[in-house]
Design a protein around this motif. Structure first.
Motif, PDB file in Angstrom:
ATOM      1  N   PRO A 268       1.072  -1.218  -0.002  1.00 16.31           N
ATOM      2  CA  PRO A 268      -0.305   0.396  -0.134  1.00 16.31           C
ATOM      3  C   PRO A 268       0.568   0.981   0.041  1.00 16.31           C
ATOM      4  CG  PRO A 268      -0.042  -1.300   1.761  1.00 16.31           C
ATOM      5  CD  PRO A 268       0.193  -1.909   1.000  1.00 16.31           C
ATOM      6  N   VAL A 269       0.132   2.518  -0.501  1.00 14.90           N
ATOM      7  CA  VAL A 269       0.568   3.958  -0.653  1.00 14.90           C
ATOM      8  C   VAL A 269      -0.044   4.834   0.163  1.00 14.90           C
ATOM      9  CG1 VAL A 269       1.654   5.479  -2.092  1.00 14.90           C
ATOM     10  CG2 VAL A 269       1.670   3.244  -2.841  1.00 14.90           C
ATOM     11  N   VAL A 270       0.199   5.169   1.632  1.00 22.63           N
ATOM     12  CA  VAL A 270      -0.683   6.063   2.009  1.00 22.63           C
ATOM     13  C   VAL A 270       0.178   7.772   1.741  1.00 22.63           C
ATOM     14  CG1 VAL A 270      -0.628   6.544   4.029  1.00 22.63           C
ATOM     15  CG2 VAL A 270      -0.866   4.238   3.758  1.00 22.63           C
ATOM     16  N   VAL A 271      -0.413   8.569   1.204  1.00 21.16           N
ATOM     17  CA  VAL A 271      -0.171  10.138   1.321  1.00 21.16           C
ATOM     18  C   VAL A 271      -0.371  10.671   2.681  1.00 21.16           C
ATOM     19  CG1 VAL A 271       0.045  11.985   0.373  1.00 21.16           C
ATOM     20  CG2 VAL A 271      -0.267   9.991  -0.374  1.00 21.16           C
ATOM     21  N   LEU A 272       0.320  11.517   3.438  1.00 19.05           N
ATOM     22  CA  LEU A 272       0.109  12.185   4.720  1.00 19.05           C
ATOM     23  C   LEU A 272       0.287  14.084   3.564  1.00 19.05           C
ATOM     24  CD1 LEU A 272      -0.071  12.085   7.852  1.00 19.05           C
ATOM     25  CD2 LEU A 272       0.430  10.144   6.155  1.00 19.05           C
ATOM     26  N   ASP A 385      -2.906   4.937  -2.258  1.00 16.01           N
ATOM     27  CA  ASP A 385      -4.350   4.095  -1.688  1.00 16.01           C
ATOM     28  C   ASP A 385      -4.927   4.561  -0.872  1.00 16.01           C
ATOM     29  OD1 ASP A 385      -3.924   1.218  -2.921  1.00 16.01           O
ATOM     30  OD2 ASP A 385      -1.522   2.038  -2.674  1.00 16.01           O
ATOM     31  N   LEU A 386      -4.574   5.791   0.030  1.00 18.19           N
ATOM     32  CA  LEU A 386      -5.085   6.331   0.829  1.00 18.19           C
ATOM     33  C   LEU A 386      -4.035   7.837   1.171  1.00 18.19           C
ATOM     34  CD1 LEU A 386      -6.738   6.030   3.058  1.00 18.19           C
ATOM     35  CD2 LEU A 386      -5.449   5.066   4.625  1.00 18.19           C
ATOM     36  N   PRO A 435      -8.129   9.927  -4.985  1.00 15.84           N
ATOM     37  CA  PRO A 435      -8.992   9.868  -4.026  1.00 15.84           C
ATOM     38  C   PRO A 435      -9.190  10.423  -3.715  1.00 15.84           C
ATOM     39  CG  PRO A 435      -6.113   9.074  -3.949  1.00 15.84           C
ATOM     40  CD  PRO A 435      -6.413  10.334  -5.407  1.00 15.84           C
ATOM     41  N   ARG A 436     -10.220  10.515  -2.745  1.00 10.48           N
ATOM     42  CA  ARG A 436     -10.456  12.187  -1.536  1.00 10.48           C
ATOM     43  C   ARG A 436     -10.020  11.427  -0.048  1.00 10.48           C
ATOM     44  NH1 ARG A 436     -13.949  10.571   2.537  1.00 10.48           N
ATOM     45  NH2 ARG A 436     -14.735   8.228   3.112  1.00 10.48           N
ATOM     46  N   ILE A 457      -5.220   3.452   8.093  1.00 10.56           N
ATOM     47  CA  ILE A 457      -4.731   2.278   7.048  1.00 10.56           C
ATOM     48  C   ILE A 457      -5.716   0.943   6.765  1.00 10.56           C
ATOM     49  CG2 ILE A 457      -2.130   1.619   6.661  1.00 10.56           C
ATOM     50  CD1 ILE A 457      -1.107   4.532   7.176  1.00 10.56           C
ATOM     51  N   LYS A 458      -5.454   0.245   8.134  1.00  8.51           N
ATOM     52  CA  LYS A 458      -5.768  -0.521   7.923  1.00  8.51           C
ATOM     53  C   LYS A 458      -7.165  -1.028   7.416  1.00  8.51           C
ATOM     54  CE  LYS A 458      -6.463  -4.778  11.825  1.00  8.51           C
ATOM     55  NZ  LYS A 458      -6.792  -4.987  13.056  1.00  8.51           N
ATOM     56  N   LYS A 459      -7.988  -0.116   7.775  1.00 10.18           N
ATOM     57  CA  LYS A 459      -8.842  -0.358   6.753  1.00 10.18           C
ATOM     58  C   LYS A 459      -9.560  -0.309   5.440  1.00 10.18           C
ATOM     59  CE  LYS A 459     -14.036   2.203   7.467  1.00 10.18           C
ATOM     60  NZ  LYS A 459     -14.620   3.267   7.618  1.00 10.18           N
ATOM     61  N   TYR A 460      -8.774   0.606   5.215  1.00  7.59           N
ATOM     62  CA  TYR A 460      -8.435   0.729   3.829  1.00  7.59           C
ATOM     63  C   TYR A 460      -7.633   0.342   2.264  1.00  7.59           C
ATOM     64  CZ  TYR A 460     -12.130   4.433   4.703  1.00  7.59           C
ATOM     65  OH  TYR A 460     -13.467   5.030   4.668  1.00  7.59           O
ATOM     66  N   CYS A 461      -6.568  -0.241   3.933  1.00  9.38           N
ATOM     67  CA  CYS A 461      -5.452  -0.571   2.384  1.00  9.38           C
ATOM     68  C   CYS A 461      -5.493  -2.283   2.782  1.00  9.38           C
ATOM     69  CB  CYS A 461      -3.892  -0.040   2.861  1.00  9.38           C
ATOM     70  SG  CYS A 461      -3.741   1.760   2.728  1.00  9.38           S
ATOM     71  N   THR A 462      -6.092  -2.813   2.055  1.00  3.59           N
ATOM     72  CA  THR A 462      -6.708  -4.174   2.433  1.00  3.59           C
ATOM     73  C   THR A 462      -5.252  -5.349   1.854  1.00  3.59           C
ATOM     74  OG1 THR A 462      -7.181  -4.876   0.108  1.00  3.59           O
ATOM     75  CG2 THR A 462      -9.150  -4.180   2.507  1.00  3.59           C
ATOM     76  N   SER A 463      -4.405  -4.255   1.302  1.00  2.00           N
ATOM     77  CA  SER A 463      -3.336  -5.248   1.340  1.00  2.00           C
ATOM     78  C   SER A 463      -2.324  -5.314   2.331  1.00  2.00           C
ATOM     79  CB  SER A 463      -2.189  -5.074   0.119  1.00  2.00           C
ATOM     80  OG  SER A 463      -1.479  -3.771   0.454  1.00  2.00           O
ATOM     81  N   LEU A 464      -2.348  -4.923   3.296  1.00  4.73           N
ATOM     82  CA  LEU A 464      -1.486  -4.571   4.298  1.00  4.73           C
ATOM     83  C   LEU A 464      -2.020  -6.133   5.466  1.00  4.73           C
ATOM     84  CD1 LEU A 464      -1.424  -2.052   6.149  1.00  4.73           C
ATOM     85  CD2 LEU A 464       0.756  -2.725   5.028  1.00  4.73           C
TER      86      LEU A 464
END
Length: 464
Positions: A268-272, A385-386, A435-436, A457-464
């Motif tokens: 997963p890729v997460v942006v702050l 992803d988020l 993404p929003r 992150i756990k909720k929306y990044c299912t590949s973790l």
């Protein structure tokens, strides 16, 4: 900065497509797409001291124009503003017809330079306001930026200094105009021709209020000026800049080394995201540790050595720099996400949100409406992803900036002193789609903020 109502004469300066009053039919035909029965083909938007917008045009007609559908009813703000004591000047930078990106960059740099010069001696006691000139029937990219300058002391030195600025400009250069109120109270502009110094009086135009358009006039220009929808359009800006700014070619060289059509890996890729001092970097590093992730920043370190150079350029060049940085980061994301989760401190959303808030003058309600295409993710940029948007109350954010003890960026200073700009950035963030942004309240205890972020992150990044 407050404006004081004035009586008597005032001076405006305009650049662009002003036609002689004795031939209104020719003036209207100069813009092929303009419908003659809709009135003048150039309209103006002035940002008032209270951040409201004043809409007007310049008419060669001396009689009643109330039958024109494009003209508005009498606007008392028009007379209040233009009758301020002292003198009012205007500079509006023209676009050369058919000049494309090169013309927009030239006009942007000239406007940027004039704004800088008008903040220097002998203009320190003058006040500046934003001005736009546009044609409702022209294609995107035809909007011209300008400057309103108010000299409360009506100093002859200011007039001579402005004339000097005009003479120093290459063609097409600004034209100087003087505005008067006649015995009936109508406002008039008289153009001055300045071929090589102070010239003769030129054509005369009446200042007439117009109806506010349903959409801010700058919005159609956003995708070709500051919020670029793809890499190709972003590249064109820097390609045109390469002969003017050597570092632009250096950035393009780095872009060319990146893989084309990059794809995200299985992790997963997460942006702050968030305003300065909302805790993005701290949260990102804690999330990185919790996920054993790779930590990246945009713009990436390979281009930050030139950040100060491009931060001092006009918006069209500055935003192209940040946009190209996003594409370089995308290549890094693609590679890193094949091996581990990726956490990024800022990405495309911040590039777009700050650009929109900067370009759209006036109150927040003048921003592009929700679901407008300008809020959509670029078609060829690797998508995360988020996206987590950290929000913090203004008082706490300012305190954190002060505790940093570092030099503030122009945007940090603007966010600190300009509440409306801060609101426009936040609203633009919240309207981003595909993404929003998922909002995280950063006013909470830091450990609670980390817990909420990891939960999303756990909720929306299912590949973790």
């Amino acid at each position: 900065m407050a404006f004081v109502p004035r009586q008597g004469d005032f001076i405006l300066r305009f650049l662009g497509r002003m036609r002689p009053p004795q031939v209104p039919a020719v003036r209207r035909q100069a813009t092929a797409m303009c419908q003659p029965d809709l009135g003048p083909d150039r309209f103006f938007v002035l940002e008032l001291p209270d951040s409201g917008l004043l809409h007007f045009t310049l008419s060669s007609d001396s009689g009643d124009s109330s039958d024109r559908r494009s003209l508005g009813s009498r606007d008392p703000r028009l007379e209040t503003f233009f009758r301020a004591p002292g003198r009012i000047y205007s500079l509006c930078v023209p676009l050369a017809p058919g000049s494309g990106y090169k013309g927009r960059i030239r006009a942007a740099r000239l406007h940027h330079r004039l704004v800088h010069q008008l903040k220097q001696n002998p203009f320190q006691k003058c006040q500046l306001r934003r001005l736009l000139s546009y044609s409702p029937n022209s294609p995107p990219g035809s909007t011209e930026k300008g400057i309103i300058l108010w000299d409360p002391q009506d100093c002859l030195q200011i007039q001579h200094a402005l004339e000097g600025l005009l003479v120093a400009c290459e063609a097409p250069r600004p034209q100087l105009g003087m505005f008067d109120a006649d015995h009936s109270g109508l406002l008039w502009q008289r153009m001055w021709e300045v071929p090589g110094g102070v010239g003769d009086e030129g054509p005369k135009f009446r200042v007439v209020p117009t109806v506010e358009p349903p959409l801010h006039p700058i919005v159609p220009d956003l995708p070709i000026s500051v919020v670029f929808p793809n890499l190709e359009k972003t590249r064109k800006i820097f390609e045109e800049c390469a002969s003017l700014i050597p570092e632009a070619q250096e950035v393009l060289n780095l872009v060319d080394k990146c893989s084309k059509n990059v794809q995200k890996g299985r992790f997963p890729v997460v942006v702050l995201e968030g305003l300065d001092a909302t805790g993005k970097t701290t949260v990102a590093r804690r999330v990185k540790k919790a996920l054993n992730a790779v930590f990246l920043k945009s713009p990436p370190p390979c281009v930050t050595q030139w950040r100060e150079i491009f931060d001092n350029e006009p918006t069209i060049i500055r935003r192209a720099y940040y946009s190209l940085g996003n594409y370089i980061v995308a290549s890094e994301i693609a590679e890193a996400s094949t091996q581990a989760p990726v956490v990024i401190d800022r990405y495309w959303h911040s590039t777009a949100a700050y650009a929109i808030a900067t370009e759209v003058s006036g109150f927040p309600h003048y921003l592009p409406p929700a679901h407008h295409p300008v809020y959509q993710w670029p078609e060829d940029l690797l998508k995360p992803d988020l996206v987590l948007l950290l929000t913090l109350c203004p008082e706490a954010r300012i305190q954190r900036i002060q505790e940093r003890g570092k030099l503030k960026t122009k945007e940090e200073i603007e966010l600190e002193i300009n509440k409306l700009f801060r609101e426009k950035v936040e609203i633009s963030y919240q309207r981003m789609e595909n993404p929003r942004c998922h909002i995280v309240d950063a006013n909470l205890d830091r450990e609670e903020v980390i817990k909420i972020a990891l939960g999303l992150i756990k909720k929306y990044c299912t590949s973790l």
